[in-house]
Design an enzyme around this catalytic site. Structure first.
Site, PDB file in Angstrom:
ATOM      1  N   ARG A 291       7.930   5.008   2.021  1.00  0.00           N
ATOM      2  CA  ARG A 291       8.496   5.602   3.235  1.00  0.00           C
ATOM      3  C   ARG A 291       8.814   7.082   3.065  1.00  0.00           C
ATOM      4  O   ARG A 291       8.993   7.794   4.054  1.00  0.00           O
ATOM      5  CB  ARG A 291       9.768   4.863   3.650  1.00  0.00           C
ATOM      6  CG  ARG A 291       9.498   3.454   4.101  1.00  0.00           C
ATOM      7  CD  ARG A 291      10.788   2.657   4.145  1.00  0.00           C
ATOM      8  NE  ARG A 291      10.523   1.237   4.255  1.00  0.00           N
ATOM      9  CZ  ARG A 291      10.498   0.570   5.404  1.00  0.00           C
ATOM     10  NH1 ARG A 291      10.739   1.194   6.520  1.00  0.00           N
ATOM     11  NH2 ARG A 291      10.238  -0.718   5.421  1.00  0.00           N
TER      12      ARG A 291
ATOM     13  N   HIS B 117       4.733   2.007  -7.849  1.00  0.00           N
ATOM     14  CA  HIS B 117       3.715   0.942  -7.905  1.00  0.00           C
ATOM     15  C   HIS B 117       2.821   1.124  -9.137  1.00  0.00           C
ATOM     16  O   HIS B 117       2.471   0.155  -9.811  1.00  0.00           O
ATOM     17  CB  HIS B 117       2.792   1.009  -6.687  1.00  0.00           C
ATOM     18  CG  HIS B 117       3.461   0.802  -5.368  1.00  0.00           C
ATOM     19  ND1 HIS B 117       3.563   1.786  -4.412  1.00  0.00           N
ATOM     20  CD2 HIS B 117       4.053  -0.299  -4.845  1.00  0.00           C
ATOM     21  CE1 HIS B 117       4.173   1.311  -3.349  1.00  0.00           C
ATOM     22  NE2 HIS B 117       4.495   0.047  -3.588  1.00  0.00           N
TER      23      HIS B 117
ATOM     24  N   GLY C 205       0.815  -1.215   0.000  1.00  0.00           N
ATOM     25  CA  GLY C 205       0.000   0.000   0.000  1.00  0.00           C
ATOM     26  C   GLY C 205       0.845   1.259   0.000  1.00  0.00           C
ATOM     27  O   GLY C 205       2.029   1.220  -0.327  1.00  0.00           O
TER      28      GLY C 205
ATOM     29  N   LEU D  21       0.502   3.603  -2.124  1.00  0.00           N
ATOM     30  CA  LEU D  21       0.937   3.496  -3.522  1.00  0.00           C
ATOM     31  C   LEU D  21       1.523   4.810  -4.029  1.00  0.00           C
ATOM     32  O   LEU D  21       1.023   5.889  -3.732  1.00  0.00           O
ATOM     33  CB  LEU D  21      -0.247   3.086  -4.416  1.00  0.00           C
ATOM     34  CG  LEU D  21      -0.926   1.769  -4.064  1.00  0.00           C
ATOM     35  CD1 LEU D  21      -1.994   1.437  -5.105  1.00  0.00           C
ATOM     36  CD2 LEU D  21       0.070   0.618  -3.952  1.00  0.00           C
TER      37      LEU D  21
END
Ligand code: PAF
Length: 284
Positions: free
Chosen positions: A188, A37, A31, A33
């Protein structure tokens, strides 16, 4: 786009799709995203009839419970982004449904994991990654699974697992997607302050410096690594977790750079751990 939360329902859906002879692309994610991604989802949509995006923050691959708690969770936004990029199914299981309380089966790739993040994050990290990815393969039955080169070691480890365990699917590794200034996209990054965001760029800067040195003839890994580390330490309040020059096939450290190598680094900017890497060919 369908959202499926139950493992049994996802398996039943996959069985129906297989009967209809459609191809399934799987993009496994945790997740939060981002464009990295989304590039995988778009590629999967180009190449397959159905695209399953799994969103599951896998507890067993975290060696640090604070890191797990702080991992960004943005499900509503993720659902909209995934659909927009071409996902047809989003699979969002709960941890209790993915792991039985008495789960005792794990998947381990033994040697490739004995380097880089496998040392820095502990041996449990890749056991957690391989176990969840193997489970996702058994639940979704993809024809192709898509992973990013940003997690270069993860990509190699999963390719090895697929080969060794005869999973009937193809693994595609897609290029690192970077911000305009070079910072590798990562979930992150959302946790960085503006100041830390600037400091984090030092990791990409160090990789670029390493590439320049190697391409201009430096063959001694230690000399290159020292200069890369100096670059990082001069550019912010960053702790270096590791900085290595390794073989692209075995991930063993390379002492003398005669052929294509992987420059791989991990740093802590505050308490946010970031990784990045670059493939460098001395012949270029
Ligand atoms: O790269 C990730 O986000 C995770 O390691 C993965 C492959 C989704 C497994 O949890």
């Amino acid at each position: 786009m369908k959202q499926i939360t139950s493992v049994a329902e996802m398996q039943a859906e996959a069985r129906q799709l297989l009967k209809r002879d459609v191809t399934i692309g799987l993009v496994p994610t945790m997740g939060a995203l981002h464009e990295g991604h989304l590039s995988l989802i778009r590629k999967a949509a180009e190449e397959n009839d159905e695209v399953v995006v799994s969103i599951f923050v896998n507890p067993i691959q975290f060696n640090d419970s604070k890191d797990l708690d702080n991992y960004p969770r943005t499900l509503e936004e993720d659902l909209a982004l995934a659909e927009d990029a071409g996902a047809t199914i989003v699979f969002t299981p709960e941890a209790e449904h993915m792991y039985h309380s008495d789960n005792e089966t794990m998947v381990q790739v033994t040697r490739l994991t004995n380097h880089l993040c496998g040392i820095a994050r502990g041996s449990g990290h890749f056991i957690g990654v391989c176990t969840v990815v193997a489970k996702l393969f058994n639940i979704v039955h993809p024809d192709v699974a898509y992973f990013g080169q940003k997690d270069a070691q993860q990509a190699l480890v999963i390719q090895r697992m697929v080969r060794d365990l005869n999973f009937p699917l193809k693994v595609e590794i897609c290029p690192i997607i970077r911000e305009k200034d070079g910072l590798a996209m990562s979930s992150r990054n959302k946790r960085l302050t503006d100041e830390q965001r600037e400091e984090a760029l030092a990791l990409f800067g160090a990789l670029e410096l390493g590439k320049e040195l190697i391409e201009s003839g430096e063959k001694n890994s230690l000399t290159v690594i020292n200069q890369m580390c100096e670059h990082i330490l001069a550019h912010g309040d960053i702790e270096i977790d590791y900085m290595n020059i390794v073989s692209t096939e075995t991930l063993d450290d390379v002492e003398t750079i005669d052929e294509m190598v992987l420059l791989a680094g991990a740093v802590f900017v505050g308490d946010v751990r970031l990784i990045d890497n670059m493939l460098v060919d001395p012949a270029c």
